[in-house]
Design an enzyme around this catalytic site. Structure first.
Site, PDB file in Angstrom:
ATOM      1  N   LEU A  95      10.924 -20.328  -4.256  1.00 55.80           N
ATOM      2  CA  LEU A  95       9.959 -19.744  -3.774  1.00 55.80           C
ATOM      3  C   LEU A  95       8.452 -19.709  -4.604  1.00 55.80           C
ATOM      4  O   LEU A  95       8.732 -19.614  -5.879  1.00 55.80           O
ATOM      5  CB  LEU A  95      10.549 -17.927  -3.548  1.00 55.80           C
ATOM      6  CG  LEU A  95       9.423 -17.161  -3.439  1.00 55.80           C
ATOM      7  CD1 LEU A  95       9.036 -17.308  -1.912  1.00 55.80           C
ATOM      8  CD2 LEU A  95       9.679 -15.561  -3.409  1.00 55.80           C
TER       9      LEU A  95
ATOM     10  N   HIS B  59       2.980   3.415  -8.858  1.00 53.61           N
ATOM     11  CA  HIS B  59       2.415   1.956  -9.226  1.00 53.61           C
ATOM     12  C   HIS B  59       3.908   1.273  -9.964  1.00 53.61           C
ATOM     13  O   HIS B  59       4.257   0.471  -9.745  1.00 53.61           O
ATOM     14  CB  HIS B  59       1.344   1.607 -10.140  1.00 53.61           C
ATOM     15  CG  HIS B  59       0.145   1.892  -9.315  1.00 53.61           C
ATOM     16  ND1 HIS B  59      -0.393   1.665  -8.065  1.00 53.61           N
ATOM     17  CD2 HIS B  59      -1.093   2.473  -9.551  1.00 53.61           C
ATOM     18  CE1 HIS B  59      -1.507   1.998  -7.483  1.00 53.61           C
ATOM     19  NE2 HIS B  59      -1.897   2.649  -8.661  1.00 53.61           N
TER      20      HIS B  59
ATOM     21  N   ASP C  85       1.025  -1.291   0.216  1.00 57.51           N
ATOM     22  CA  ASP C  85      -0.105  -0.035   0.065  1.00 57.51           C
ATOM     23  C   ASP C  85       0.781   1.122   0.248  1.00 57.51           C
ATOM     24  O   ASP C  85       1.964   1.176   0.509  1.00 57.51           O
ATOM     25  CB  ASP C  85      -0.980   0.091   1.326  1.00 57.51           C
ATOM     26  CG  ASP C  85      -1.883   0.966   1.239  1.00 57.51           C
ATOM     27  OD1 ASP C  85      -2.231   1.503  -0.092  1.00 57.51           O
ATOM     28  OD2 ASP C  85      -2.587   1.133   2.079  1.00 57.51           O
TER      29      ASP C  85
HETATM   30  C1  FPP Z   1      -1.965   0.360  -3.271  1.00 53.19           C
HETATM   31  O1  FPP Z   1      -1.487   1.573  -3.308  1.00 53.19           O
HETATM   32  C2  FPP Z   1      -1.483  -0.589  -4.477  1.00 53.19           C
HETATM   33  C3  FPP Z   1      -2.358  -1.054  -5.343  1.00 53.19           C
HETATM   34  C4  FPP Z   1      -3.966  -0.944  -5.130  1.00 53.19           C
HETATM   35  C5  FPP Z   1      -2.003  -1.633  -6.581  1.00 53.19           C
HETATM   36  C6  FPP Z   1      -0.838  -2.514  -6.640  1.00 53.19           C
HETATM   37  C7  FPP Z   1      -0.338  -2.674  -7.568  1.00 53.19           C
HETATM   38  C8  FPP Z   1       1.207  -2.624  -7.782  1.00 53.19           C
HETATM   39  C9  FPP Z   1       1.948  -2.896  -6.750  1.00 53.19           C
HETATM   40  C10 FPP Z   1       1.765  -2.888  -9.105  1.00 53.19           C
HETATM   41  C11 FPP Z   1       1.263  -3.828  -9.865  1.00 53.19           C
HETATM   42  C12 FPP Z   1       1.472  -5.322  -9.700  1.00 53.19           C
HETATM   43  C13 FPP Z   1       2.361  -5.876 -10.171  1.00 53.19           C
HETATM   44  C14 FPP Z   1       2.582  -7.351  -9.991  1.00 53.19           C
HETATM   45  C15 FPP Z   1       3.256  -5.718 -11.242  1.00 53.19           C
HETATM   46  P1  FPP Z   1      -2.450   2.633  -3.483  1.00 53.19           P
HETATM   47  O2  FPP Z   1      -2.734   3.074  -5.058  1.00 53.19           O
HETATM   48  O3  FPP Z   1      -3.636   2.184  -2.825  1.00 53.19           O
HETATM   49  O4  FPP Z   1      -1.907   3.965  -2.805  1.00 53.19           O
HETATM   50  P2  FPP Z   1      -2.461   5.074  -1.854  1.00 53.19           P
HETATM   51  O5  FPP Z   1      -3.282   4.600  -0.732  1.00 53.19           O
HETATM   52  O6  FPP Z   1      -1.353   5.821  -1.404  1.00 53.19           O
HETATM   53  O7  FPP Z   1      -3.247   5.751  -2.844  1.00 53.19           O
END
Ligand code: FPP
Length: 238
Positions: free
Chosen positions: A128, A34, A17
């Protein structure tokens, strides 16, 4: 911090997050956050390799994340394809077995095909298990399990008195994977957000204020040090 060398560490699950906040702090668009997430994924895989951890589950996209703006969803799906294509050789070389959990059928065809190919290619690997939670929701997983259980009752494969915790576990998406020993959430939020609701009953929870793109190998080792100070009693006595 004193660590307990005897504590189980087979399965680490991470709620990645804080990408959006990381980007905002730098005056960048959310999608840049992201994109910056990939390095932290590499570090997590590296640390799991060093420690001989068998399962790493990453919450990449929840059933609720579909409600985000279309452009962001579409970017994350493209990023998923880019991540797979850009990393499959290295993951395979590291003996990593790529897996998923969630409603994979919801994922658009291109990234789904990339994932399926990568999973097939790494299916014989013995290191893994890297499990990407995609279109995953704990409540959706329970609903899907109930549908299959009631279907099996209707067709006479099982009877209602067969239902035990052990049987329900067998109807979860990946019944061979042990429950997470520790669930780590970055960015300072302290909730599970529908992640592994059935499997987290006795997981230790570690929260860190670090935003996911800043969460490096050292930060993960430090979260695991915190986990190792915990006394796991599973409702019993020491
Ligand atoms: C949370 O941060 C993140 C997500 C909901 C998306 C996670 C996606 C990735 C880590 C990249 C894609 C995955 C792979 C495997 C390549 P947020 O957007 O909720 O952050 P915020 O709470 O600060 O807005």
């Amino acid at each position: 911090m004193k660590s307990d060398p005897g504590i189980d560490l087979r399965h680490i699950a991470i709620i990645m997050d804080g990408n959006g906040r990381w980007a905002r702090k730098r005056g960048l668009s959310r999608i840049k956050g992201h994109s910056a997430a990939e390095k932290s994924i590499h570090d997590a895989v590296e640390v799991c390799g060093e420690l001989g951890v068998k399962y790493l589950t990453l919450y990449a996209f929840s059933t609720e994340n579909w409600s985000r703006p279309k452009a962001e969803v579409s970017f994350i799906m493209k990023l998923l394809s880019r991540f797979i294509k850009g990393n499959i050789d290295e993951l395979d070389r590291k003996n990593v077995k790529l897996r998923t959990t969630g409603r994979l059928n919801d994922i658009p065809e291109n990234p789904r095909k990339d994932l399926e190919l990568a999973m097939e290619r790494t299916s014989g690997n013995t290191g893994l298990n890297l499990i990407l939670a995609l279109s995953y929701g704990g409540r959706a997983e329970l609903c899907d399990a109930f549908v299959r259980i009631t279907g099996d009752i209707a067709s006479g494969n099982i009877i209602s008195s067969d239902i035990t915790e052990e049987l329900i576990s067998r109807y979860m998406y990946n019944s061979d994977i042990p429950d997470p020993d520790v669930i780590i959430r970055t960015s300072g939020e302290q909730r599970l957000s529908n992640f592994l609701l059935w499997q987290s009953a006795y997981s230790e929870l570690v929260f860190t204020p670090v935003l996911w793109p800043d969460y490096n190998a050292e930060q993960l080792r430090s979260s695991l040090d915190e986990y190792r100070t915990r006394k796991r009693r599973f409702g019993g006595l020491e």
